[in-house]
Design a protein around this motif. Structure first.
Motif, PDB file in Angstrom:
ATOM      1  N   PHE B  25      22.274   4.775 -37.626  1.00 46.47           N
ATOM      2  CA  PHE B  25      21.978   4.977 -36.203  1.00 46.47           C
ATOM      3  C   PHE B  25      20.498   4.771 -35.876  1.00 46.47           C
ATOM      4  O   PHE B  25      20.159   4.410 -34.748  1.00 46.47           O
ATOM      5  CB  PHE B  25      22.468   6.358 -35.744  1.00 46.47           C
ATOM      6  CG  PHE B  25      23.969   6.414 -35.673  1.00 46.47           C
ATOM      7  CD1 PHE B  25      24.673   5.652 -34.760  1.00 46.47           C
ATOM      8  CD2 PHE B  25      24.688   7.202 -36.555  1.00 46.47           C
ATOM      9  CE1 PHE B  25      26.060   5.675 -34.707  1.00 46.47           C
ATOM     10  CE2 PHE B  25      26.072   7.238 -36.513  1.00 46.47           C
ATOM     11  CZ  PHE B  25      26.755   6.464 -35.591  1.00 46.47           C
ATOM     12  N   PHE B  28      20.332   1.155 -35.578  1.00 47.51           N
ATOM     13  CA  PHE B  28      21.059   0.791 -34.357  1.00 47.51           C
ATOM     14  C   PHE B  28      20.137   0.928 -33.141  1.00 47.51           C
ATOM     15  O   PHE B  28      20.077   0.043 -32.285  1.00 47.51           O
ATOM     16  CB  PHE B  28      22.280   1.690 -34.193  1.00 47.51           C
ATOM     17  CG  PHE B  28      23.069   1.413 -32.946  1.00 47.51           C
ATOM     18  CD1 PHE B  28      24.020   0.404 -32.919  1.00 47.51           C
ATOM     19  CD2 PHE B  28      22.834   2.135 -31.782  1.00 47.51           C
ATOM     20  CE1 PHE B  28      24.727   0.122 -31.755  1.00 47.51           C
ATOM     21  CE2 PHE B  28      23.530   1.868 -30.615  1.00 47.51           C
ATOM     22  CZ  PHE B  28      24.483   0.863 -30.609  1.00 47.51           C
ATOM     23  N   LEU B  29      19.391   2.047 -33.091  1.00 44.77           N
ATOM     24  CA  LEU B  29      18.484   2.274 -31.960  1.00 44.77           C
ATOM     25  C   LEU B  29      17.384   1.210 -31.932  1.00 44.77           C
ATOM     26  O   LEU B  29      17.057   0.684 -30.862  1.00 44.77           O
ATOM     27  CB  LEU B  29      17.882   3.686 -32.047  1.00 44.77           C
ATOM     28  CG  LEU B  29      16.910   4.043 -30.936  1.00 44.77           C
ATOM     29  CD1 LEU B  29      17.591   4.038 -29.574  1.00 44.77           C
ATOM     30  CD2 LEU B  29      16.283   5.421 -31.183  1.00 44.77           C
ATOM     31  N   GLU B  31      17.500  -1.807 -33.052  1.00 46.08           N
ATOM     32  CA  GLU B  31      18.087  -3.077 -32.599  1.00 46.08           C
ATOM     33  C   GLU B  31      18.298  -3.055 -31.091  1.00 46.08           C
ATOM     34  O   GLU B  31      18.044  -4.045 -30.402  1.00 46.08           O
ATOM     35  CB  GLU B  31      19.420  -3.303 -33.323  1.00 46.08           C
ATOM     36  CG  GLU B  31      19.989  -4.689 -33.076  1.00 46.08           C
ATOM     37  CD  GLU B  31      21.317  -4.924 -33.801  1.00 46.08           C
ATOM     38  OE1 GLU B  31      21.500  -4.386 -34.921  1.00 46.08           O
ATOM     39  OE2 GLU B  31      22.168  -5.632 -33.239  1.00 46.08           O
ATOM     40  N   PHE B  32      18.754  -1.903 -30.601  1.00 46.87           N
ATOM     41  CA  PHE B  32      18.980  -1.789 -29.153  1.00 46.87           C
ATOM     42  C   PHE B  32      17.659  -1.937 -28.390  1.00 46.87           C
ATOM     43  O   PHE B  32      17.585  -2.629 -27.367  1.00 46.87           O
ATOM     44  CB  PHE B  32      19.635  -0.441 -28.824  1.00 46.87           C
ATOM     45  CG  PHE B  32      19.774  -0.205 -27.358  1.00 46.87           C
ATOM     46  CD1 PHE B  32      20.709  -0.919 -26.618  1.00 46.87           C
ATOM     47  CD2 PHE B  32      18.947   0.692 -26.693  1.00 46.87           C
ATOM     48  CE1 PHE B  32      20.821  -0.732 -25.251  1.00 46.87           C
ATOM     49  CE2 PHE B  32      19.059   0.886 -25.332  1.00 46.87           C
ATOM     50  CZ  PHE B  32      20.001   0.174 -24.609  1.00 46.87           C
ATOM     51  N   GLN B  33      16.597  -1.293 -28.897  1.00 42.08           N
ATOM     52  CA  GLN B  33      15.291  -1.389 -28.229  1.00 42.08           C
ATOM     53  C   GLN B  33      14.786  -2.833 -28.221  1.00 42.08           C
ATOM     54  O   GLN B  33      14.263  -3.308 -27.204  1.00 42.08           O
ATOM     55  CB  GLN B  33      14.288  -0.470 -28.936  1.00 42.08           C
ATOM     56  CG  GLN B  33      14.560   1.002 -28.669  1.00 42.08           C
ATOM     57  CD  GLN B  33      13.790   1.913 -29.592  1.00 42.08           C
ATOM     58  OE1 GLN B  33      13.438   1.536 -30.709  1.00 42.08           O
ATOM     59  NE2 GLN B  33      13.540   3.141 -29.154  1.00 42.08           N
ATOM     60  N   ARG B  35      16.582  -5.517 -28.357  1.00 43.02           N
ATOM     61  CA  ARG B  35      17.430  -6.283 -27.443  1.00 43.02           C
ATOM     62  C   ARG B  35      17.004  -6.042 -25.991  1.00 43.02           C
ATOM     63  O   ARG B  35      16.950  -6.976 -25.187  1.00 43.02           O
ATOM     64  CB  ARG B  35      18.882  -5.854 -27.662  1.00 43.02           C
ATOM     65  CG  ARG B  35      19.856  -6.518 -26.721  1.00 43.02           C
ATOM     66  CD  ARG B  35      21.257  -6.064 -27.011  1.00 43.02           C
ATOM     67  NE  ARG B  35      22.160  -6.534 -25.980  1.00 43.02           N
ATOM     68  CZ  ARG B  35      23.461  -6.599 -26.110  1.00 43.02           C
ATOM     69  NH1 ARG B  35      24.027  -6.236 -27.238  1.00 43.02           N
ATOM     70  NH2 ARG B  35      24.230  -7.015 -25.130  1.00 43.02           N
ATOM     71  N   ARG B  36      16.715  -4.782 -25.675  1.00 42.16           N
ATOM     72  CA  ARG B  36      16.309  -4.445 -24.301  1.00 42.16           C
ATOM     73  C   ARG B  36      15.015  -5.163 -23.934  1.00 42.16           C
ATOM     74  O   ARG B  36      14.888  -5.703 -22.828  1.00 42.16           O
ATOM     75  CB  ARG B  36      16.125  -2.927 -24.194  1.00 42.16           C
ATOM     76  CG  ARG B  36      15.781  -2.453 -22.797  1.00 42.16           C
ATOM     77  CD  ARG B  36      15.822  -0.937 -22.718  1.00 42.16           C
ATOM     78  NE  ARG B  36      14.955  -0.325 -23.698  1.00 42.16           N
ATOM     79  CZ  ARG B  36      15.091   0.930 -24.144  1.00 42.16           C
ATOM     80  NH1 ARG B  36      16.038   1.693 -23.687  1.00 42.16           N
ATOM     81  NH2 ARG B  36      14.259   1.409 -25.038  1.00 42.16           N
ATOM     82  N   GLU B  39      15.734  -8.797 -23.373  1.00 43.44           N
ATOM     83  CA  GLU B  39      16.479  -9.071 -22.130  1.00 43.44           C
ATOM     84  C   GLU B  39      15.570  -9.061 -20.902  1.00 43.44           C
ATOM     85  O   GLU B  39      15.893  -9.666 -19.896  1.00 43.44           O
ATOM     86  CB  GLU B  39      17.612  -8.063 -21.965  1.00 43.44           C
ATOM     87  CG  GLU B  39      18.797  -8.384 -22.859  1.00 43.44           C
ATOM     88  CD  GLU B  39      20.050  -7.608 -22.516  1.00 43.44           C
ATOM     89  OE1 GLU B  39      20.034  -6.849 -21.534  1.00 43.44           O
ATOM     90  OE2 GLU B  39      21.041  -7.761 -23.258  1.00 43.44           O
ATOM     91  N   LYS B  40      14.438  -8.358 -21.033  1.00 41.53           N
ATOM     92  CA  LYS B  40      13.513  -8.321 -19.890  1.00 41.53           C
ATOM     93  C   LYS B  40      12.954  -9.702 -19.601  1.00 41.53           C
ATOM     94  O   LYS B  40      12.589 -10.011 -18.475  1.00 41.53           O
ATOM     95  CB  LYS B  40      12.372  -7.343 -20.182  1.00 41.53           C
ATOM     96  CG  LYS B  40      12.737  -5.903 -19.945  1.00 41.53           C
ATOM     97  CD  LYS B  40      11.555  -5.013 -20.215  1.00 41.53           C
ATOM     98  CE  LYS B  40      11.958  -3.549 -20.167  1.00 41.53           C
ATOM     99  NZ  LYS B  40      10.903  -2.678 -20.693  1.00 41.53           N
ATOM    100  N   ARG B  50      25.534 -13.922 -17.466  1.00 40.57           N
ATOM    101  CA  ARG B  50      26.038 -12.751 -18.178  1.00 40.57           C
ATOM    102  C   ARG B  50      26.779 -11.823 -17.220  1.00 40.57           C
ATOM    103  O   ARG B  50      27.842 -11.308 -17.512  1.00 40.57           O
ATOM    104  CB  ARG B  50      24.874 -12.013 -18.835  1.00 40.57           C
ATOM    105  CG  ARG B  50      25.338 -10.855 -19.708  1.00 40.57           C
ATOM    106  CD  ARG B  50      24.166 -10.068 -20.228  1.00 40.57           C
ATOM    107  NE  ARG B  50      23.353  -9.587 -19.143  1.00 40.57           N
ATOM    108  CZ  ARG B  50      22.019  -9.483 -19.172  1.00 40.57           C
ATOM    109  NH1 ARG B  50      21.361  -9.828 -20.237  1.00 40.57           N
ATOM    110  NH2 ARG B  50      21.359  -9.018 -18.143  1.00 40.57           N
ATOM    111  N   GLU B  54      30.702 -10.700 -17.379  1.00 41.69           N
ATOM    112  CA  GLU B  54      31.079  -9.296 -17.521  1.00 41.69           C
ATOM    113  C   GLU B  54      32.050  -8.827 -16.443  1.00 41.69           C
ATOM    114  O   GLU B  54      32.555  -7.723 -16.504  1.00 41.69           O
ATOM    115  CB  GLU B  54      29.828  -8.400 -17.459  1.00 41.69           C
ATOM    116  CG  GLU B  54      29.052  -8.384 -18.759  1.00 41.69           C
ATOM    117  CD  GLU B  54      27.796  -7.556 -18.644  1.00 41.69           C
ATOM    118  OE1 GLU B  54      27.515  -7.048 -17.540  1.00 41.69           O
ATOM    119  OE2 GLU B  54      27.095  -7.413 -19.641  1.00 41.69           O
TER     120      GLU B  54
END
Lengths: 195, 119
Positions: B25, B28-29, B31-33, B35-36, B39-40, B50, B54
């Motif tokens: 986890f 995981f966090l 990777e999420f950060q 990605r965020r 994405e900006k 996208r 969706e």
């Protein structure tokens, strides 16, 4: 599941996240990712799919957080996103039929609770946790996606009927009915562990 | 019967113990950060794509609506850029036809307009 205090904490974190505080959203990710992992993994039985879906779920929640009006608890809203995305994924996977399912999880063989319950269920035989895990996964995969979602949220995640109804946007009666028929079906597949 | 349902519930609840490896986890966090942040900087067109993907099953409805709106907008733009064909705002349509008050001179009875006689 989160109690009143947890919900209050969630509200504050959500408010901060809506104002653009990424650290607050990260705390929500830390808090909910283990539970959502369990939900998505039980639904997909595939670790790679679970990982990718979980990333997508939090990414979508982050993008949509400003739309959350607090009419329901945050975790209900988040679970709705997770359940819808997972069910959509499963529908697409059925059309493709390429993903393989994981056979076993290797993390629970030595868990005392598992050993205890398998021994109680089948005392004449040596505990065979691997076999139980395999049977559990196989039994769950025989359920329809909608039934598996209800079983996962009720039996594994510990949500109440009403909460599941809100997440799936169905009545409480529908939740109870799906749970009843799912349990009946599971009884057949798990008969050797039930006495 | 109820007892058997409880036993099924207890067996299924064992799935609770299935968790990913330790440290998962945290990664995981991270990777999420990442990605965020990534994405900006994603261009608007990619974000729109996208968003469209969706939408799920409603995307076809949204697509049809968008196509219809685009067609309407195109027609309105065409009409407004060509005032001759604008049935509402074209003032030339309601302009009175000018009356010619100058009388034409009478033609000579024997004169052929195709073969005028030499002067």
């Amino acid at each position: 599941m989160p109690d009143e205090n947890h919900n209050e904490n969630d509200q504050e974190l959500v408010r901060l996240a809506q104002e653009g505080d990424t650290a607050a959203f990260d705390r929500l990710v830390v808090k909910f990712s283990p539970k959502l992992y369990g939900l998505v993994y039980t639904m997909t039985s595939n670790r790679e799919d679970t990982h990718d879906l979980l990333q997508d779920i939090f990414a979508k929640a982050y993008r949509s957080i400003k739309k959350f009006r607090g009419k329901s608890a945050f975790y209900t809203w988040l679970y709705s996103i997770a359940t819808n995305m997972t069910l959509n994924h499963l529908r697409k996977r059925k059309r493709r039929q390429t993903s393989s399912l994981d056979n076993l999880d290797s993390g629970i063989q030595n868990d005392p609770a598992v050993i205890d319950i398998t021994h109680q269920a089948n005392p004449r035989h040596q505990t065979n946790v691997n076999e139980l895990q395999k049977k559990l996964n196989e039994a769950l995969q025989t359920l329809s996606d909608d039934h598996r979602a209800v079983v996962t949220m009720f039996d594994i995640q510990g949500l109440r009927h009403a909460e599941i109804g809100k997440i799936l946007n169905v009545s409480e009666g529908t939740v109870r009915s799906r749970l009843y028929y799912a349990h009946k079906q599971l009884q057949v597949h798990l008969s050797e562990f039930i006495h | 019967m109820e007892e058997k349902h409880d036993q099924v519930s207890k067996l299924i609840a064992l799935k609770n113990y299935e968790q990913p490896p330790e440290g998962y986890f945290d990664e995981f966090l991270s990777e999420f950060q990442n990605r965020r942040e990534a994405e900006k900087s994603v261009p608007l067109a990619s974000r729109a794509t996208r968003w469209f993907s969706e939408l799920g099953s409603t995307k076809w409805l949204a697509g049809a609506g968008l196509a219809g709106a685009t067609a309407c907008a195109a027609i309105l733009i065409m009409l407004s850029s060509n005032p001759e064909t604008d049935p509402i705002n074209n003032s030339s349509n309601i302009r009175p036809t000018p009356v010619n008050h100058t009388p034409e001179p009478p033609k000579a009875p024997d004169e052929d307009p195709n073969n005028p006689s030499p002067q």
